[in-house]
Design a protein around this motif. Structure first.
Motif, PDB file in Angstrom:
ATOM      1  N   GLN A  45       0.600  -1.397   0.117  1.00 37.97           N
ATOM      2  CA  GLN A  45       0.174   0.282  -0.251  1.00 37.97           C
ATOM      3  C   GLN A  45       0.489   1.107  -0.045  1.00 37.97           C
ATOM      4  N   PRO A  51      -6.523   0.978  -0.572  1.00 35.82           N
ATOM      5  CA  PRO A  51      -7.787   1.029  -1.100  1.00 35.82           C
ATOM      6  C   PRO A  51      -8.481   2.221  -0.946  1.00 35.82           C
ATOM      7  N   GLN A  52      -9.760   2.521  -1.858  1.00 30.47           N
ATOM      8  CA  GLN A  52     -10.683   3.438  -1.510  1.00 30.47           C
ATOM      9  C   GLN A  52     -11.482   2.762  -0.253  1.00 30.47           C
ATOM     10  N   LYS A  53     -12.345   3.570   0.139  1.00 32.29           N
ATOM     11  CA  LYS A  53     -13.558   2.836   1.333  1.00 32.29           C
ATOM     12  C   LYS A  53     -14.876   1.742   0.684  1.00 32.29           C
ATOM     13  N   ASN A  54     -14.492   1.557  -0.852  1.00 30.72           N
ATOM     14  CA  ASN A  54     -15.782   1.091  -1.333  1.00 30.72           C
ATOM     15  C   ASN A  54     -14.846  -0.224  -1.779  1.00 30.72           C
ATOM     16  N   GLN A  55     -13.586  -0.565  -1.630  1.00 29.87           N
ATOM     17  CA  GLN A  55     -13.353  -1.608  -2.455  1.00 29.87           C
ATOM     18  C   GLN A  55     -13.316  -2.554  -1.039  1.00 29.87           C
ATOM     19  N   ARG A  59      -7.812  -1.377   4.627  1.00 27.43           N
ATOM     20  CA  ARG A  59      -6.943  -0.282   4.258  1.00 27.43           C
ATOM     21  C   ARG A  59      -6.180  -0.312   5.851  1.00 27.43           C
ATOM     22  N   LYS A  88      -2.400   9.765   5.391  1.00 28.44           N
ATOM     23  CA  LYS A  88      -3.493   9.729   4.762  1.00 28.44           C
ATOM     24  C   LYS A  88      -3.584  10.979   4.326  1.00 28.44           C
ATOM     25  N   LYS A  90      -4.710  12.100   0.608  1.00 28.77           N
ATOM     26  CA  LYS A  90      -6.882  11.665  -0.551  1.00 28.77           C
ATOM     27  C   LYS A  90      -7.148  10.231  -0.489  1.00 28.77           C
ATOM     28  N   ALA A  91      -7.859   9.890  -1.466  1.00 28.99           N
ATOM     29  CA  ALA A  91      -8.768   8.223  -1.264  1.00 28.99           C
ATOM     30  C   ALA A  91      -7.307   7.580  -0.908  1.00 28.99           C
ATOM     31  N   SER A  92      -6.190   7.409  -2.274  1.00 29.13           N
ATOM     32  CA  SER A  92      -5.393   7.010  -1.893  1.00 29.13           C
ATOM     33  C   SER A  92      -3.822   7.307  -1.070  1.00 29.13           C
TER      34      SER A  92
END
Length: 964
Positions: A45, A51-55, A59, A88, A90-92
């Motif tokens: 990572q 990873p995005q939260k919807n994956q 995380r 931490k 943006k998304a990635s």
């Protein structure tokens, strides 16, 4: 490229951890949930993004808060030492790259360092676990080529995905014999639309005549509108003229009324003001009369005289009322106290048994001095001491009697267990035989000492004498008996002279005698001991009984003396108590209480005398106060009603004085009110006269007449103003018209009839126009030509766009296919060659070849020449084949992608030999690729001699962290 160091800020259960890594082999060991997978995911990572939260991927955000992310330090041949930091954001996450030359970059520079690889393509070659090894069976040649393309060329993974998407899109757009694809459907729709356009062209011949007639009708309707507008204008003018005529007539009438008005001036709100002044004048006059009447009555009330000295006397009595009440309370309290004391004294006299008045007076006058108390106490104490001694000696006597009875009973029991006469006779007989045996024993001795026999006879004689004397002195016959028996035995044993001649018969008889005595010795000695013990116990108990009886006689003599002394002391005490009228046999324990009661009676009698004196003084003061109150109140007062009468009289006097003061003050107020009301009455009259002057009248009737005319004048002016305002709204030309109302009405009727005829013509034309419009609209709306033509052109444009898209997709997919084929022909043979070499090492040359058959599936060839498909191999052998292929793929990409190889416990199905071969292979590969091996099996640590072992649990424990 290899990873030099990991710096974890916060990732999953790990926080503030630094891990130094080796360039070759690094083994991460830890039990389940120690955090091995967390470190593996940290590496991936940080390199490729969170990873995005919807994956579905985790995380691993820190559970305890803190900073999320960390650093991966790389050593690369092209870029040198690189520090990749991701935190931490943006998304990635926000990534920052620091190179050794000071250069700083972000995602673009990271993409160059990673050679364009994303996480999916990296894991397809360089990172795998035991779960991925089980997917080897269905890997085809084409799929392997695609993996090579995705793994060996920068951006090729997107190209491979594009090829798949384009082929799918081509199938969606067009198929030769298909019906569902978009282009196939559009061809059918274009053919249908063309046929409809041809049908609509036939309907255009009837369209133009309808349009020409509609235009003509519209022209006729326009003419009718103009005529209607002119009629409406004429009607409007006549209506205005009709409205104007009444206004002019009313204006003339108002002007004639205005000419006859006499009063043209009047005060503003004159009537209200006049009536208000009159009302207030009448109200003020009534108030003035009432005040004059009150003033006259007040003067009459003020003639009454007031006694100020009587008020002062009453005030003094009221102020000293508490003192009076205190006197009464004290008198009542003294009476209650005297009564209570007398009742208490009566009870005490009853307790003492003194009921006669003379006896009670004698008790109250008796001397109760300290000397008398001391004498009384000495007499009581003397009596109590003597009685206590008597009771003590009585208890001693009783105790001695009980002990004598107990000893007597014990002696009786001993007598009951007395030895029998037979036992006594047997014992005496045995004594005799024993004596004879002793003599026989002496006679049987070789020599006989005559002197010892004489001594024995003397001693036996003395023993008998002493026993008899003791028995007589102690009155115990058993002592004498035992003494005589002992003397006889001594004499028999030692006192008899031996015979000089010892015959053989005597010797034999003596021997039998000795044997008989010796045989009975134990039994007789026991019997002797029993009798002796019985005699001792009887003698002891008899002696104790005798001692207790003597002691009892002494105690009884002492009790007789104490009885005499006690009677003397009681007589002396009775003489003393007779002085206090107390007789009878009284227990000493209550004598002190009696004397105290006598003293308390005398004290209570003294208290009653003192209270009686206080009561007499208070009664004298009360009587004096009653006389003074009766004079002040002018009525007879008693102790029960004096306070009430004094307070009532004082309150009446105060009210009388207050009333006089109030009347005096009221007199001043009434005088002031009279002056104010008189002045106000004069002011009201002046205001009324002023209003009459303003109205230019003399009387009230004239004032109201002027008010009515002035109101009429104002109304006329208002109406004229309104009429003039309305007249300004009309045209000035209307004022010159000479038409009468009837003429106006007749013309309005003619105009309305003409308007009705025009409306009928309009309706006929509108009906025809609507019919024609409906026919034309039917022609246009019933699949009209323009609509179908427009639809045809739109569908044609959409068809052209889709056809162009299909052609472009076909060209691109063909180019990608050629590229994949070229890669397959160039790289695949070399990869399979290396994979086969690795496979032989892992299987210890059990299989000669690893290849792809003509169907695109993998097969192996054993040393026996037998071919096996991958599905026929064991699980461990399948995994060996897959690992060999993975290592071969990584080796083929070492120039373009020299990444570390990450393995998560992939050897769980291997036996000891397979693990040994695998370790040897990994050691050889570690010369070109850094190895990161994660395991939870402790036995795997022994396989890596020179590897860098990282104990994950120790990393955690060193910082006091807990598992997540």
């Amino acid at each position: 490229m290899y990873i030099k160091k990991l710096v974890i800020y916060g990732f999953g259960q790990h926080e503030d951890i630094t891990v130094e890594l080796s360039k070759t082999i690094n083994v991460f060991y830890g039990l389940n949930e120690a955090g091995k997978t967390t470190i593996q995911q940290f590496i991936l990572q940080i390199l490729f993004g969170f990873p995005q939260k919807n994956q579905q991927q985790l995380r691993y955000e820190p559970k305890k808060g803190g900073q999320y992310g960390g650093q991966v330090h790389l050593i690369d041949d092209e870029f040198g030492e690189c520090m990749i930091e991701r935190v931490k954001g943006k998304a990635s996450g926000d990534v920052t790259i620091h190179l050794s030359n000071g250069e700083k970059g972000h995602e673009d520079l990271l993409a160059k360092i990673l050679r364009g690889y994303n996480r999916q393509s990296f894991e397809a070659v360089f990172s795998f676990s035991v779960h991925q090894l089980q997917q080897m069976e269905n890997l085809s040649e084409e799929e392997l080529s695609r993996v090579l393309l995705a793994s060996g060329t920068t951006g090729a993974d997107q190209l491979s995905n594009v090829k798949q998407q384009l082929e799918k899109r081509q199938q969606e757009l067009f198929k030769k014999s298909g019906k569902i694809p978009v282009l196939n459907q559009q061809i059918v729709e274009l053919s249908k639309q063309d046929q409809k356009i041809k049908e609509e062209r036939k309907k255009l011949d009837d369209y133009e005549p309808f349009i020409k007639r509609i235009d003509d009708i519209q022209t006729e309707l326009t003419n009718l509108d103009q005529q209607e507008q002119q009629l409406q204008l004429n009607i409007h003018q006549l209506n205005e003229l009709r409205q104007l005529s009444p206004l002019l007539d009313k204006k003339q009438k108002l002007e004639s009324e205005l000419a006859v008005v006499m009063y043209t001036t009047f005060p503003a709100n004159g009537v209200q003001r006049y009536e208000h002044l009159q009302d207030r004048q009448l109200t003020n006059d009534a108030a003035l009369k009432k005040v004059q009447q009150d003033y006259e009555r007040l003067l009459e009330q003020l003639h009454v005289e007031f006694d100020e000295s009587r008020l002062n006397n009453l005030k003094e009595l009221v102020e000293r009322d508490n003192e009076w009440r205190e006197w009464q309370s004290q008198i009542h309290q003294l009476e209650r106290d005297i009564q209570a004391i007398e009742q208490e004294m009566a009870i005490q006299f009853q307790l003492l048994g003194i009921t006669q008045k003379e006896q009670q007076q004698a008790v109250l006058q008796a001397e109760v001095s300290i000397q008398q108390d001391d004498q009384f106490q000495r007499l009581v104490q003397q009596l109590e001491d003597q009685e206590e001694q008597y009771r003590f000696q009585e208890r001693v006597a009783n105790r001695l009697q009980e002990e004598i009875q107990t000893l007597s009973q014990k002696l009786d029991k001993l007598y009951e267990s007395m030895p029998t006469e037979q036992d006594q006779e047997r014992l005496n007989e045995w004594y005799k035989e024993k004596e004879e045996a002793a003599e026989a024993k002496v006679l049987l001795q070789p020599s006989h000492d005559l002197k010892s026999g004489q001594i024995a006879r003397v001693l036996s004689f003395l023993l008998a004498i002493v026993s008899i004397i003791l028995g007589i002195m102690q009155e115990k016959i058993m002592i004498s008996i035992f003494g005589i028996i002992a003397a006889v035995v001594l004499f028999m044993l030692f006192g008899r002279h031996s015979k000089d001649v010892k015959s053989d018969g005597h010797i034999e008889r003596y021997k039998r005698k000795l044997e008989k005595v010796h045989g009975m010795k134990a039994e007789m000695e026991q019997l002797e001991q029993s009798i002796r013990l019985y005699n001792d116990r009887v003698a002891l108990v008899e002696q104790q009984v005798e001692d207790k009886e003597k002691e009892q006689q002494q105690v009884l003599k002492l009790l007789s003396k104490l009885t005499m002394f006690t009677e003397q002391s009681r007589e002396q005490l009775n003489v003393f108590l007779a002085k206090f009228q107390i007789t009878g046999d009284i227990h000493p324990s209550v004598l002190n209480e009696i004397f105290r009661n006598v003293r308390q009676l005398q004290q209570s009698n003294n208290r009653i005398k003192m209270m009686a004196e206080q009561k007499a003084q208070l009664l004298a003061l009360s009587e004096e106060r009653l006389q003074k109150a009766s004079q002040a109140c002018k009525t007879s007062c008693t102790s029960e009603n004096m306070s009430t009468i004094v307070h009532n009289s004082y309150q009446q006097m105060l009210e009388q004085k207050h009333s006089i003061n109030h009347l005096t003050e009221r007199k001043k107020q009434l005088q002031q009110q009279l002056a104010e009301l008189s002045l106000l009455q004069k002011t009201y009259q002046e205001e009324i006269e002023k209003l009459l002057q303003e109205a230019q009248v003399q009387t009230t009737d004239e004032y109201y007449t002027a008010a009515e005319q002035y109101t009429q004048l104002v109304n006329i002016h208002t109406l004229l103003k309104q009429i003039n305002a309305q007249l300004k709204m009309f045209d000035d030309k209307l004022y010159t018209s000479n038409l009468s109302i009837q003429d106006i009405i007749n013309r309005l009727d003619q105009y309305k009839e003409q308007e009705l005829q025009l409306q009928q013509q309009r309706n006929i034309l509108l009906k025809e126009q609507a019919t024609l419009h409906a026919q034309v609209e039917h022609l246009l709306e019933d699949q009209q030509y323009a609509y179908h033509l427009q639809q045809f052109e739109q569908q044609k444009a959409a068809f052209n766009d889709h056809a162009k898209e299909w052609a472009i997709s076909k060209l691109i997919s063909t180019a990608i296919q050629e590229t994949l084929y070229r890669l397959k022909e160039e790289k695949l043979p070399a990869v399979l060659q290396h994979a086969e070499h690795y496979f032989k090492i892992l299987t210890n040359n059990r299989y000669e070849s690893l290849y792809m058959n003509i169907e695109g599936r993998f097969e192996v060839l054993s040393v026996e020449g037998i071919r096996y498909s991958i599905a026929e191999l064991s699980q461990a052998t399948k995994e060996q084949a897959y690992i060999a292929l993975r290592f071969a793929l990584a080796g083929s990409l070492k120039q373009s992608a020299p990444f570390p190889i990450i393995m998560d416990d992939p050897f769980v199905h291997f036996d000891r030999l397979r693990i040994t071969y695998m370790v040897q292979l990994i050691k050889s590969i570690s010369k070109e690729h850094q190895i990161l091996y994660f395991t939870c099996h402790e036995n795997m640590l022994n396989q890596w001699e020179k590897a860098n072992i990282v104990h994950v649990a120790e990393l955690k424990n060193e910082r006091g962290l807990t598992s997540v």
